[in-house]
Design a protein around this motif. Structure first.
Motif, PDB file in Angstrom:
ATOM      1  N   TYR C  95       4.111 -55.027  18.652  1.00 11.40           N
ATOM      2  CA  TYR C  95       5.566 -54.937  18.794  1.00 11.40           C
ATOM      3  C   TYR C  95       5.998 -55.652  20.073  1.00 11.40           C
ATOM      4  CZ  TYR C  95      10.188 -52.830  19.476  1.00 11.40           C
ATOM      5  OH  TYR C  95      11.525 -52.631  19.675  1.00 11.40           O
ATOM      6  N   ARG C  99       8.164 -59.322  20.362  1.00  9.63           N
ATOM      7  CA  ARG C  99       9.429 -59.438  21.078  1.00  9.63           C
ATOM      8  C   ARG C  99       9.356 -60.527  22.148  1.00  9.63           C
ATOM      9  NH1 ARG C  99      13.919 -55.855  20.519  1.00  9.63           N
ATOM     10  NH2 ARG C  99      13.491 -55.557  18.340  1.00  9.63           N
ATOM     11  N   LEU C 137      11.885 -48.612  13.862  1.00 12.75           N
ATOM     12  CA  LEU C 137      11.662 -47.683  14.968  1.00 12.75           C
ATOM     13  C   LEU C 137      10.932 -46.438  14.479  1.00 12.75           C
ATOM     14  CD1 LEU C 137      14.979 -48.072  16.950  1.00 12.75           C
ATOM     15  CD2 LEU C 137      12.687 -48.820  17.593  1.00 12.75           C
ATOM     16  N   ILE C 162       9.017 -45.519  23.371  1.00 12.19           N
ATOM     17  CA  ILE C 162       9.461 -46.743  22.706  1.00 12.19           C
ATOM     18  C   ILE C 162      10.539 -47.423  23.521  1.00 12.19           C
ATOM     19  CG2 ILE C 162      10.679 -47.619  20.683  1.00 12.19           C
ATOM     20  CD1 ILE C 162       9.382 -45.196  19.176  1.00 12.19           C
ATOM     21  N   TRP C 166      10.524 -51.000  25.009  1.00 16.11           N
ATOM     22  CA  TRP C 166      11.592 -51.917  24.630  1.00 16.11           C
ATOM     23  C   TRP C 166      12.225 -52.524  25.874  1.00 16.11           C
ATOM     24  CZ3 TRP C 166      16.674 -52.742  25.599  1.00 16.11           C
ATOM     25  CH2 TRP C 166      17.397 -53.510  24.685  1.00 16.11           C
TER      26      TRP C 166
ATOM     27  N   LEU D 175      19.344 -51.382  27.536  1.00 14.02           N
ATOM     28  CA  LEU D 175      19.143 -50.218  26.676  1.00 14.02           C
ATOM     29  C   LEU D 175      20.324 -49.260  26.782  1.00 14.02           C
ATOM     30  CD1 LEU D 175      16.691 -49.215  24.951  1.00 14.02           C
ATOM     31  CD2 LEU D 175      16.152 -47.731  26.878  1.00 14.02           C
ATOM     32  N   TYR D 180      23.662 -49.557  19.862  1.00 15.48           N
ATOM     33  CA  TYR D 180      22.693 -49.078  18.893  1.00 15.48           C
ATOM     34  C   TYR D 180      21.666 -48.141  19.530  1.00 15.48           C
ATOM     35  CZ  TYR D 180      18.916 -48.716  15.637  1.00 15.48           C
ATOM     36  OH  TYR D 180      17.960 -48.200  14.809  1.00 15.48           O
ATOM     37  N   PHE D 184      19.824 -43.630  19.991  1.00 15.97           N
ATOM     38  CA  PHE D 184      18.395 -43.409  19.785  1.00 15.97           C
ATOM     39  C   PHE D 184      17.835 -42.442  20.840  1.00 15.97           C
ATOM     40  CE2 PHE D 184      13.968 -45.223  20.083  1.00 15.97           C
ATOM     41  CZ  PHE D 184      13.553 -44.821  18.819  1.00 15.97           C
TER      42      PHE D 184
END
Lengths: 210, 210, 210, 210
Positions: C95, C99, C137, C162, C166, D175, D180, D184
């Motif tokens: 992942y 990215r 996700l 995560i 990210w 983030l 979006y 999360f």
DNA sequence: TATGAATGAGGCTTCATTCAT
DNA sequence: AATGAATGAAGCCTCATTCAT
């Protein structure tokens, strides 16, 4: 010259330009039909840049509406001038005459109104237009009611008389403008005379059901 | 089945399709206004390809014109049916009624005619349209003249009476369709009644200058 | 060749063209930045007319979104391929690597997402994009939870891990793309190595509060 | 009051106005996004004419750059204040905190930098910006090296540590701002806590390859 | 110095019509 | 004959920047 004076003059000029744009737009719309007239053409006729138009009006639709409002205000002005008249028939006649006097202009605005309402464009201005128109109609209603009190007019709701006159005028306008029907009538002036006479006595008492 | 038969059936189907296209176009124009309706939308509604439309009609303007001609032919048909009537008033009344009966359709064609003439589009069809209309008007003229001979109608040129009726009908249509004026009239049916009564007696003898 | 075959091939070609347009758009966006790329430029690069683009996509915004969805679907595909891996660390690493692998593309989409959301454009597609992403996700969450069960990872809500990964990846991308910071790092490969090692062990148990 | 005094005051006021413009611009950019903010809107908010803005700044890009420089200078000021601190960790922490503290502002400048560099606009100011930034980074480098001498930090080139922290901060900002990803994360504060703890110990000795 | 009217290049989108299959 | 993908002219509107006052 003081600053205030200067500012005032500037504002004045700005208004003047606004009027020029509207005049040019109206002239072009009448000459070529609204759909064939682009914003750029209007600008060209005034001798300014395209962007300048948008300093004065938000959209082309706004131009449409402002022209319509101007027309309705002219009508209001007419009412103001003749409202003092003792002869109650005068108002109705003048109303009729005003509408017929510039048929292309009238038809243009009729088309524009339908378009603008279908587009739901600039609702505030549509409202303003209708407010002025309602005032104008109220004037007419008062006149009509006076004539009914006189016993001259058949005693139906006043709007009926107005609407009937409106319809005849509207139709007369379309007639005079129709390239086809024009040739159907030989003597325009004489016919209009006939039509006006109908319009005036239309709805007079004692005629219904005859 | 012979080749001739086949060809005939094909021709038949082709005609049928043409009608379908015109029907779909008319329906869409009435629902949404000509300007909002694209050729593709018409094709979609018929369930055919856009290109096919152009096998039947050269341009969108031609569709406009063909629809207008159909309308005028319907009117001609009406005249044919009632021309035998002894009551000379009937024709005038029916004419009036026909025009008022479907105001949106009528208004659509009025708009289209102005547009198409301004575009100077498909002049042969424009001519054809006007030819049919002239026939129709001739029918009316004959009727009117008969009524004038009767002494019922004021003795002005017959087209005057027709044009006046046309104008009133035209205006009535616009009135009933105008979003603004609609709310001005409370009882639509009653008003229409009033209007028709005016339309019928309009121009009757002895009223002028009253 | 049957008609069905023909239709299928046509549909195929249509799809192909769609892909060409998206590819050209993506390439141009990356080369020049979305704002400098006009719809006409995209058309020119594909070698088609401007209007053709609008046969495939409703608006420029839709092109943006379709590209973003493609990217997110690529990610989903990646997950599908590696989800069988026994080594639970693999998914996280892949992942991360995905990215970072094409930073400009990633940054482009980040910008586009902000723009498209601010414009509230094509909400159905935004929703679709987010649905795919949520699936992706969810995959990650499952992996993380497995690692926490292992005892490898600190036991905070899985999204924390995560989100932290990210964020690091997002930042790394920005770093590698920043014309300024690029010159700040001499040995890019070595640094990335360092960064990845941080990313992997980040949040490992027993390190907090050291 | 002497002429000199007057001139000085004028210069003072000019500076003040410049600041007002930049403040208004920043506020608007944050509220609506750079692309939606026109020069006129900035002028309106300050209460001056649009032309006046161009007495202070050559282009809109210059405004962008001046804002970015201000931000970088704020950072320099921060370093000056805390550079005396004995605790070498403090600088890193404050740096991190500063970046995260106003994420929208930070993101704005990130976007602006990319835009301005792509436009190759006002290169002198870009250079100036980068010079200040280099100074700031040098501060950080010194701190990091001290910590590596301490034995606290893993002994890789200092820029690695800085860049990693920058990346994490950058990502954290994105983030927190992403519509979006926001949903999360349930407990924003708790997560940020987690993230900061990672950021601080990130790259601490003895963790690599664990 | 301050102003704000004027500019016009440039972007997005629409749609009647064409044409190769 | 039927199709529908492709076309491109044309229209509306935006906005950074200029410049006369």
């Amino acid at each position: 010259m003081g600053d205030l004076e200067k500012a005032a003059r500037k504002a004045q000029e700005f208004r003047q330009r606004e009027r020029e744009i509207l005049d040019a737009a109206l002239a072009l719309f009448l000459e070529q039909g609204e759909d064939r007239v682009t914003v750029e053409m209007i600008a060209d006729r005034v001798g300014i840049g395209k962007g300048t138009i948008y300093k004065h009006f938000e959209t082309k639709n706004e131009i449409y509406l402002l022209l319509m409002i101007r027309y309705e205000e002219d009508l209001a002005e007419l009412f103001r001038q003749i409202s003092g008249s003792e002869d109650k028939e005068t108002i109705a006649r003048e109303y009729f005459r005003f509408r017929i006097s510039d048929p292309r202009r009238y038809q243009l605005f009729d088309r524009l109104e339908n378009k603008v309402i279908k587009d739901q464009a600039v609702p505030e201005l549509v409202e303003k237009l209708h407010a002025i128109r309602s005032d104008n109609l109220a004037s007419l209603v008062r006149t009509m009611e006076a004539r009914m009190d006189d016993g001259t007019l058949e005693n139906v709701p006043a709007p009926y008389h107005i609407a009937a006159a409106w319809a005849l005028a509207h139709g007369a306008v379309a007639l005079m403008e129709s390239p086809y029907y024009q040739k159907f009538i030989d003597d325009k002036a004489d016919f209009l005379d006939f039509l006006v006479s109908i319009g005036i006595r239309m709805g007079n008492k004692g005629q219904r059901g005859k």
